[in-house]
Design a protein around this motif. Sequence first.
Motif, short mmCIF file in Angstrom:
data_model
loop_
_atom_site.label_atom_id
_atom_site.label_comp_id
_atom_site.label_asym_id
_atom_site.label_seq_id
_atom_site.Cartn_x
_atom_site.Cartn_y
_atom_site.Cartn_z
N TYR A 1 0.90 -1.20 -0.01
CA TYR A 1 -0.20 -0.02 -0.32
C TYR A 1 0.82 1.32 -0.06
CZ TYR A 1 -4.40 -2.53 0.37
OH TYR A 1 -5.30 -3.61 0.01
N ARG A 2 2.12 1.05 0.60
CA ARG A 2 2.91 2.25 0.44
C ARG A 2 3.38 2.55 -1.13
NH1 ARG A 2 7.52 3.62 -1.26
NH2 ARG A 2 8.31 1.47 -1.51
N MET A 3 3.68 1.46 -1.82
CA MET A 3 3.96 1.55 -3.17
C MET A 3 2.70 1.95 -3.99
SD MET A 3 6.14 -1.99 -3.67
CE MET A 3 6.55 -1.74 -5.59
N LEU A 4 1.71 1.48 -3.64
CA LEU A 4 0.46 2.20 -4.43
C LEU A 4 0.33 3.71 -4.10
CD1 LEU A 4 -3.00 0.21 -4.40
CD2 LEU A 4 -2.77 2.73 -3.67
N ASP A 5 0.34 4.26 -2.83
CA ASP A 5 0.30 5.44 -2.67
C ASP A 5 1.34 6.14 -3.40
OD1 ASP A 5 -1.81 5.27 -0.77
OD2 ASP A 5 -0.71 5.27 0.75
N ALA A 6 2.42 5.66 -3.47
CA ALA A 6 3.62 6.30 -4.00
C ALA A 6 3.71 6.29 -5.57
CB ALA A 6 4.95 5.81 -3.56
N GLY A 7 2.62 5.78 -6.04
CA GLY A 7 2.35 5.65 -7.64
C GLY A 7 3.40 4.71 -8.32
N GLU A 8 3.88 3.50 -7.48
CA GLU A 8 4.94 2.57 -8.06
C GLU A 8 4.23 1.50 -8.48
OE1 GLU A 8 7.77 1.84 -4.74
OE2 GLU A 8 8.08 4.16 -4.55
N LEU A 9 2.92 1.28 -8.34
CA LEU A 9 2.48 0.03 -9.08
C LEU A 9 1.73 0.53 -10.30
CD1 LEU A 9 0.99 -1.59 -5.89
CD2 LEU A 9 2.86 -2.03 -7.04
N GLU A 10 1.76 -0.32 -11.47
CA GLU A 10 1.23 0.06 -12.66
C GLU A 10 0.35 -0.94 -13.35
OE1 GLU A 10 4.60 3.38 -14.50
OE2 GLU A 10 4.90 1.20 -14.72
N ASP A 11 0.08 -2.05 -12.87
CA ASP A 11 -0.77 -3.14 -13.37
C ASP A 11 -1.99 -3.04 -12.88
OD1 ASP A 11 -0.33 -5.81 -14.82
OD2 ASP A 11 -1.74 -5.92 -13.31
N PRO A 12 -3.05 -2.94 -13.70
CA PRO A 12 -4.28 -3.08 -13.23
C PRO A 12 -4.91 -3.91 -12.37
CG PRO A 12 -4.31 -3.74 -15.69
CD PRO A 12 -3.12 -3.40 -15.18
N TYR A 13 -4.54 -5.11 -12.49
CA TYR A 13 -4.81 -6.43 -11.60
C TYR A 13 -4.35 -6.17 -10.14
CZ TYR A 13 -6.58 -9.15 -15.36
OH TYR A 13 -7.33 -9.69 -16.46
N ILE A 14 -3.19 -5.76 -10.01
CA ILE A 14 -2.68 -5.46 -8.48
C ILE A 14 -3.22 -4.19 -7.89
CG2 ILE A 14 -0.59 -4.21 -9.24
CD1 ILE A 14 0.83 -6.12 -6.85
N LEU A 15 -3.43 -3.17 -8.77
CA LEU A 15 -4.14 -1.89 -8.17
C LEU A 15 -5.48 -2.08 -7.81
CD1 LEU A 15 -2.57 0.45 -10.88
CD2 LEU A 15 -2.26 0.64 -8.43
N VAL A 16 -6.30 -2.84 -8.65
CA VAL A 16 -7.54 -3.01 -8.19
C VAL A 16 -7.98 -3.93 -7.14
CG1 VAL A 16 -9.98 -3.52 -9.31
CG2 VAL A 16 -8.52 -2.19 -10.62
N ALA A 17 -6.98 -5.13 -7.17
CA ALA A 17 -7.03 -5.86 -6.22
C ALA A 17 -6.92 -5.37 -4.97
CB ALA A 17 -6.19 -7.15 -6.52
N LEU A 18 -5.68 -4.57 -4.83
CA LEU A 18 -5.65 -3.74 -3.47
C LEU A 18 -6.61 -2.83 -3.16
CD1 LEU A 18 -1.45 -3.13 -3.76
CD2 LEU A 18 -2.83 -4.79 -2.58
N ALA A 19 -7.34 -2.28 -4.06
CA ALA A 19 -8.33 -1.32 -3.84
C ALA A 19 -9.18 -1.99 -3.09
CB ALA A 19 -8.81 -0.48 -4.86
#
Lengths: 178, 178
Positions: free
Chosen positions: B152-170
């Motif tokens: 979630y730190r990487m997500l907040d920092a804009g370091e994740l770019e794949d839609p599956y990991i982004l939406v799954a974490l959301a």
Amino acid sequence: MSDWKKLSSRIVYENAWMKVREDQVIQPGGKSGIYGVVLRKLGVGILAVNEKGQIFVQRDYKYPIGKFLLNIPAGGVEWGDEVLNSAKRELKEEGGLTAQKWTKLGSFYTSPGFTDEFATLYLAEKITEGAMEHEETETLVDHQWMEPKELYRMLDAGELEDPYILVALALARQYLNI
Amino acid sequence: MSDWKKLSSRIVYENAWMKVREDQVIQPGGKSGIYGVVLRKLGVGILAVNEKGQIFVQRDYKYPIGKFLLNIPAGGVEWGDEVLNSAKRELKEEGGLTAQKWTKLGSFYTSPGFTDEFATLYLAEKITEGAMEHEETETLVDHQWMEPKELYRMLDAGELEDPYILVALALARQYLNI
């Protein structure tokens, strides 16, 4: 490093919004085959937040799936245009809104297994409301300012299905008072 | 209701992973034109969480963008297969993992402006680790169990770019202890 080898490449279909490229490749395992890639413009999406902390959303028709989806203003970046400039134009066209404060939330690939489409998301604040300027191809049915709490409830309940609104809410959570 | 009218439709390109359909349409504004739609299999992605609360991630090469992305196990649903069954197969193939508890997190369209691709995400818990069974076309470089806080730190920092990991974490945030 990738173990894929590209032997040749040709455009097999093209319209104003996409190109389809088919590559002859050697796969990592050594087998030869093809890989089809859909080339797309950059995308941009805008999470606009007003002085009450509410978020601007719209429900628009998506022709490829034959459904209306709850979304944020989003669109393509015209060739040669800057991404932030496109974001400002989309927010004006789709929402009739201008914003004085822009924060880049992040970027993502929409489906990197078959397309290079890459979308950037912005948080837009210090909003001024004005007249809308829709494109003719857009079917905008309704738009509204929603409370973040209600949008995150919908997200948790699995009621949001558009990638722009989903990823924008994921990335903007740290900036919103929820 | 949509104001689009479809006059005719033809397949202009096809391979084993996609079909491209070009429709002759009348746009909502009354103009005639075309609409290109990329037809894809259903997708599925799995957020696997072990007994320590850690999440299984991998860094795999995405040929269309020429980059490695941090992702969760994900893939296509074979025709005729059930989505959950495909999820179980992908988790076994890509992670060597089996799970006793499956929770549907939600579904999303990856880019509904040009493709019907629709992906479903699952939370997989009560994990047993085993041997991996990669497909030959997959280039898996590394995989690891990561702490949710770091993701979630990487997500907040804009370091994740794949839609599956982004939406799954959301979608999974409500289930995780973060």
